[in-house]
Design a protein around this motif. Structure first.
Motif, PDB file in Angstrom:
ATOM      1  N   LEU A 271       0.825  -1.211   0.000  1.00 52.28           N
ATOM      2  CA  LEU A 271       0.000   0.000   0.000  1.00 52.28           C
ATOM      3  C   LEU A 271       0.859   1.261   0.000  1.00 52.28           C
ATOM      4  CD1 LEU A 271      -2.776  -1.073   2.538  1.00 52.28           C
ATOM      5  CD2 LEU A 271      -2.993  -0.886   0.054  1.00 52.28           C
ATOM      6  N   ALA A 272       1.916   1.252   0.793  1.00 52.61           N
ATOM      7  CA  ALA A 272       2.823   2.407   0.812  1.00 52.61           C
ATOM      8  C   ALA A 272       3.491   2.581  -0.543  1.00 52.61           C
ATOM      9  CB  ALA A 272       3.876   2.226   1.904  1.00 52.61           C
ATOM     10  N   GLY A 273       3.838   1.465  -1.177  1.00 50.28           N
ATOM     11  CA  GLY A 273       4.442   1.549  -2.498  1.00 50.28           C
ATOM     12  C   GLY A 273       3.496   2.138  -3.527  1.00 50.28           C
ATOM     13  N   LEU A 274       2.239   1.714  -3.504  1.00 42.59           N
ATOM     14  CA  LEU A 274       1.258   2.268  -4.436  1.00 42.59           C
ATOM     15  C   LEU A 274       1.071   3.768  -4.216  1.00 42.59           C
ATOM     16  CD1 LEU A 274      -1.465  -0.538  -4.414  1.00 42.59           C
ATOM     17  CD2 LEU A 274      -0.041   0.123  -6.355  1.00 42.59           C
ATOM     18  N   ALA A 275       1.014   4.179  -2.956  1.00 47.06           N
ATOM     19  CA  ALA A 275       0.791   5.598  -2.657  1.00 47.06           C
ATOM     20  C   ALA A 275       1.993   6.453  -3.012  1.00 47.06           C
ATOM     21  CB  ALA A 275       0.441   5.766  -1.180  1.00 47.06           C
ATOM     22  N   SER A 276       3.184   5.872  -2.926  1.00 49.33           N
ATOM     23  CA  SER A 276       4.398   6.665  -3.150  1.00 49.33           C
ATOM     24  C   SER A 276       4.890   6.616  -4.590  1.00 49.33           C
ATOM     25  CB  SER A 276       5.512   6.169  -2.221  1.00 49.33           C
ATOM     26  OG  SER A 276       5.898   4.840  -2.550  1.00 49.33           O
ATOM     27  N   ARG A 277       4.224   5.927  -5.446  1.00 53.12           N
ATOM     28  CA  ARG A 277       4.711   5.771  -6.825  1.00 53.12           C
ATOM     29  C   ARG A 277       5.029   7.086  -7.532  1.00 53.12           C
ATOM     30  NH1 ARG A 277       1.132   1.773 -10.326  1.00 53.12           N
ATOM     31  NH2 ARG A 277      -0.549   2.936  -9.317  1.00 53.12           N
ATOM     32  N   PRO A 278       4.249   8.158  -7.330  1.00 52.45           N
ATOM     33  CA  PRO A 278       4.600   9.405  -8.030  1.00 52.45           C
ATOM     34  C   PRO A 278       6.010   9.904  -7.721  1.00 52.45           C
ATOM     35  CG  PRO A 278       2.381   9.542  -7.137  1.00 52.45           C
ATOM     36  CD  PRO A 278       2.988   8.293  -6.593  1.00 52.45           C
ATOM     37  N   LEU A 279       6.586   9.460  -6.611  1.00 54.30           N
ATOM     38  CA  LEU A 279       7.918   9.920  -6.230  1.00 54.30           C
ATOM     39  C   LEU A 279       9.025   9.184  -6.979  1.00 54.30           C
ATOM     40  CD1 LEU A 279       7.423  10.123  -2.348  1.00 54.30           C
ATOM     41  CD2 LEU A 279       7.235  11.980  -4.036  1.00 54.30           C
ATOM     42  N   TRP A 280       8.712   8.005  -7.510  1.00 59.48           N
ATOM     43  CA  TRP A 280       9.796   7.205  -8.087  1.00 59.48           C
ATOM     44  C   TRP A 280       9.422   6.463  -9.367  1.00 59.48           C
ATOM     45  CZ3 TRP A 280       8.300   2.030  -8.006  1.00 59.48           C
ATOM     46  CH2 TRP A 280       7.320   1.675  -7.065  1.00 59.48           C
ATOM     47  N   LEU A 281       8.234   6.712  -9.915  1.00 56.87           N
ATOM     48  CA  LEU A 281       7.814   5.942 -11.087  1.00 56.87           C
ATOM     49  C   LEU A 281       6.957   6.788 -12.013  1.00 56.87           C
ATOM     50  CD1 LEU A 281       7.665   3.110 -12.471  1.00 56.87           C
ATOM     51  CD2 LEU A 281       5.555   2.724 -11.172  1.00 56.87           C
ATOM     52  N   VAL A 282       7.140   6.604 -13.312  1.00 53.18           N
ATOM     53  CA  VAL A 282       6.266   7.161 -14.334  1.00 53.18           C
ATOM     54  C   VAL A 282       5.775   5.995 -15.188  1.00 53.18           C
ATOM     55  CG1 VAL A 282       6.088   8.637 -16.370  1.00 53.18           C
ATOM     56  CG2 VAL A 282       7.436   9.388 -14.402  1.00 53.18           C
ATOM     57  N   VAL A 283       4.468   5.757 -15.189  1.00 50.97           N
ATOM     58  CA  VAL A 283       3.892   4.626 -15.911  1.00 50.97           C
ATOM     59  C   VAL A 283       3.538   5.062 -17.325  1.00 50.97           C
ATOM     60  CG1 VAL A 283       2.059   2.904 -15.947  1.00 50.97           C
ATOM     61  CG2 VAL A 283       2.983   3.678 -13.757  1.00 50.97           C
ATOM     62  N   ARG A 284       3.944   4.262 -18.307  1.00 48.28           N
ATOM     63  CA  ARG A 284       3.670   4.576 -19.713  1.00 48.28           C
ATOM     64  C   ARG A 284       3.054   3.379 -20.412  1.00 48.28           C
ATOM     65  NH1 ARG A 284       8.516   7.502 -18.880  1.00 48.28           N
ATOM     66  NH2 ARG A 284       8.323   9.700 -19.493  1.00 48.28           N
ATOM     67  N   GLN A 285       2.424   3.665 -21.541  1.00 51.87           N
ATOM     68  CA  GLN A 285       1.894   2.635 -22.412  1.00 51.87           C
ATOM     69  C   GLN A 285       2.464   2.836 -23.809  1.00 51.87           C
ATOM     70  OE1 GLN A 285      -2.356   3.083 -22.727  1.00 51.87           O
ATOM     71  NE2 GLN A 285      -2.241   5.166 -23.501  1.00 51.87           N
ATOM     72  N   ASP A 286       2.042   2.016 -24.742  1.00 52.45           N
ATOM     73  CA  ASP A 286       2.499   2.120 -26.118  1.00 52.45           C
ATOM     74  C   ASP A 286       2.113   3.497 -26.669  1.00 52.45           C
ATOM     75  OD1 ASP A 286       3.094   1.929 -28.792  1.00 52.45           O
ATOM     76  OD2 ASP A 286       1.965   0.087 -29.143  1.00 52.45           O
ATOM     77  N   PRO A 287       3.087   4.303 -27.108  1.00 51.77           N
ATOM     78  CA  PRO A 287       2.744   5.640 -27.630  1.00 51.77           C
ATOM     79  C   PRO A 287       1.900   5.595 -28.890  1.00 51.77           C
ATOM     80  CG  PRO A 287       5.064   5.134 -28.004  1.00 51.77           C
ATOM     81  CD  PRO A 287       4.530   4.069 -27.105  1.00 51.77           C
TER      82      PRO A 287
END
Length: 696
Positions: A376-392
């Motif tokens: 849960l902490a990982g999901l909440a903190s994702r903006p600090l360490w992750l950018v999620v992308r899909q096929d452009p």
């Protein structure tokens, strides 16, 4: 209060929502054969549906009742009624197809007026097989697929069938009111569920917080599938809670009913497979401990799910194909969990698992709770360490890039913004509710694990807890929807938002009870603080849009469009926006045969001389086919990058006629903040008789 009074109040709060859920689920199920037989007509569907709904409700009437005070039951019912009435009074009028609500409305209107599937495309009026063979002509439009010589709507049948009942009762307005009615039932169902797992006194708070949440109000104002899905799913959840402590035939009856309702969600939303998948391990545990309702729960879930999947294949196969990238992993996960659970059941009954000491370790519940907290902490903190992308190259990426450009954001169309999914929940319920819900989920897990280990009784709420937790984690990890708000947030309406509300209310109750004592004045203060912490952010998030209405005037505009066509007219959409918005409207509402003329990318880029040359040639060919079939080809344009009058003029139309010119609004489309307003849109329709080709 007398026991009779508390039982009556408890019946309203905890039994009536289950009865309503069963009745609605039965209606969606019986709609499938009637629609496939072209019998979805008032003289047939209304009496058959009424009988089936009454029978289903009668069976659900045996649901155990939780005694409640009248202020709790009446307050919850009043909140639900008020929420439904407000949604109905401020309903959207989304008919011109721009988003999913518009496609569901057109689907419902087709069922109400044509009484079956598929959609007749009137191919003879278009020129027959020669027209279908032309690569520059298509019967398809967004959410309506071309399949052979007919058209198939996109979504599952359940919600459109329910909304078509409103169409019969009151036309477009009647249809638009039905989501508010179903939404009121859904809020009451969540309140009843809260009464079972938290306590009747806390049900009104849960009802109020959920009703105030902006995504819930947004869904209840429009013809989305979420309002009936919420009702049916929480009806099933209530039965699952009643199932665990039940014994004998009562357990079997409750298990069968719960399974049927869980599977019946599949008549409304394909996402039900996720809840079924995460429920499978609970089924395995119940089978291992030989719970008297386990086999009935398995049978009911399997039967209803199989019927729902069959209905989806029969009525929505093209849609399933378009979402196969998300659907196949979900099906694979369901199969893997089912096989693994079957193996576990077999091993457990042979005593193999009993010899695995680590499974009975006293530390295991704590370890798993810590793991959940980290997740849960990982999901909440994702903006600090992750950018999620899909096929452009995905179609949604182009939309995201356009919105980024318009909102002054760095243009990166491949972004899904999924790392902000927990932030999205906090926009509408507030961080206190999110934090409290997360803490409650972590604290509750050890009780479930100890029950599975046999070191205590399984809590009555085990099944809905596991299903909601698994579904919420998967949804937060991958929302799987274009991230423009508020449109994207309806993904959370059925499971995530109610789960956060119920868990946060449970956390508040624990704090109040844990730190209160008889006669302690601070108890009332703690209750007030809890109410403010949960209600305040929800009300604040919804206040800016509480009174807004969107798409107002569209049904009247459609009526003007229909009146502008004469018998024998055939509509040919010739610009991008008209191809998106008008073909199914004209075909399904105005009885005007309709198709779109397109220029594939390889034949010319939009705006180039080659593009106009190819389009003009397609217009000439198709116009001659229509005339040969005895009709009048009418070109239609709706604007966008090019003025629609100019489009028709360039195609040789003399004196184009502006039939519809409506300035209205829709919900704003924002990517990085909570939506708090509307954006203006122009709905236009310009028509003109196609010119005869020049003599060669």
């Amino acid at each position: 209060m007398s026991s009779t009074g508390s039982t009556a109040a408890g019946t309203l709060l905890t039994r009536v929502p289950v009865v309503l859920a069963a009745a609605v689920a039965a209606l969606t199920a019986v709609a499938v054969p009637l629609v496939l037989l072209d019998l979805w007509t008032p003289p047939v569907a209304l009496p058959v549906g009424l009988v089936v709904a009454v029978l289903a409700g009668r069976l659900a009437w045996g649901t155990p009742v939780v005694a409640a005070g009248w202020w709790s039951a009446g307050g919850s019912a009043a909140i639900a009624l008020g929420a439904g009435a407000w949604a109905a009074l401020t309903h959207a009028e989304h008919v011109v197809l721009r988003r999913d609500a518009g496609s569901v409305a057109l689907y419902a209107h087709h069922l109400a007026t044509r009484h079956g599937l598929p959609v007749d495309a009137s191919v003879p009026a278009l020129g027959g097989a020669a027209a279908l063979a032309d690569p520059n002509l298509t019967l398809a439009s967004p959410a309506f697929y071309e399949v052979g010589d007919h058209v198939v709507p996109q979504f599952l049948l359940g919600a459109p069938a329910l909304y078509s009942l409103g169409d019969w009762a009151g036309g477009w307005t009647g249809m638009f009111v039905v989501p508010g009615v179903l939404g009121a039932f859904g809020v009451l169902a969540v309140a009843g569920f809260t009464a079972r797992v938290v306590g009747p006194r806390w049900a009104p708070l849960a009802a109020a917080v959920l009703a105030l949440a902006q995504p819930v109000l947004h869904a209840n104002r429009s013809t989305y599938s979420e309002p009936p899905a919420l009702l049916v799913l929480f009806g099933a959840a209530a039965l699952l809670v009643a199932l665990l402590p039940a014994t004998g035939r009562a357990a079997a009856r409750l298990g069968l009913g719960a399974g049927l309702l869980v599977g019946a969600c599949g008549f409304v939303r394909i996402d039900f497979l996720r809840e079924v998948a995460v429920l499978v391990p609970v089924l395995a545990v119940l089978l291992v401990v030989r719970h008297p309702g386990a086999r009935a729960l398995l049978a009911g879930t399997a039967l209803a799910s199989a019927l729902a999947v069959a209905a989806a294949l029969l009525t929505s196969r093209p849609y399933l194909g378009t979402i196969s990238g998300s659907l196949l992993p979900l099906v694979a996960g369901l199969v893997v969990l089912a096989v693994a659970s079957a193996v576990v059941v077999r091993l457990a009954r042979r005593g193999v698992l009993a010899r695995q000491g680590w499974l009975r370790s006293e530390r295991l519940p704590t370890v798993l709770a810590v793991v959940l907290g980290v997740v849960l902490a990982g999901l909440a903190s994702r903006p600090l360490w992750l950018v999620v992308r899909q096929d452009p190259e995905d179609s949604g990426s182009k939309l995201v890039a356009g919105l980024q450009l318009a909102q002054g954001l760095p243009v990166d169309g491949g972004r899904t913004y999924a790392e902000h999914s927990v932030d999205w929940i906090a926009w509408y319920l507030g961080w206190p509710a999110v934090a409290l819900a997360g803490a409650a989920a972590v604290v509750a897990l050890p009780r479930v694990v100890r029950g599975v280990q046999g070191r205590g009784a399984l809590p009555a709420w085990t099944a809905p807890y596991v299903a909601a937790l698994g579904s919420t984690l998967l949804t937060l990890y991958r929302p799987g929807i274009t991230p423009d708000h508020p449109w994207a947030d309806r993904r959370f309406v059925v499971v995530v938002l109610p789960a956060v509300v119920v868990l946060s209310v449970a956390a508040c109750r624990w704090v109040v009870v844990r730190y209160s004592a008889p006669g302690q004045r601070l108890t009332g203060l703690r209750v007030v603080v809890a109410v403010v912490l949960l209600l305040g952010p929800a009300a604040w998030g919804t206040l800016p849009v509480a009174t807004q209405r969107t798409e107002v005037g569209q049904p009247a505009a459609v009526a003007r469009a229909c009146a502008s066509f004469a018998p024998g007219d055939v509509a040919l959409a010739v610009d991008p926006r008209s191809r998106n918005e008008w073909p199914q409207l004209l075909r399904g509402t105005c009885d005007v045969p309709s198709a779109s003329l397109v220029v594939p990318t390889g034949q010319g880029r939009p705006g180039t001389p080659e593009y106009w040359q190819v389009l003009r040639a397609a217009v000439d060919r198709q116009s001659e086919r229509v005339r040969a079939a005895g009709g009048t080809p009418v070109l239609v344009a709706a604007g966008g990058d090019t003025d629609p009058v100019e489009v028709l003029t360039r195609l040789g139309v003399q004196d184009p006629r502006v039939v519809v010119s409506l300035r209205t609004s829709e919900d704003e489309r924002v990517l990085t903040r909570r939506p708090d307003g509307v954006q203006r849109i122009d709905v236009r329709l310009v028509t003109g008789v196609a010119p005869r080709p020049a003599l060669q």
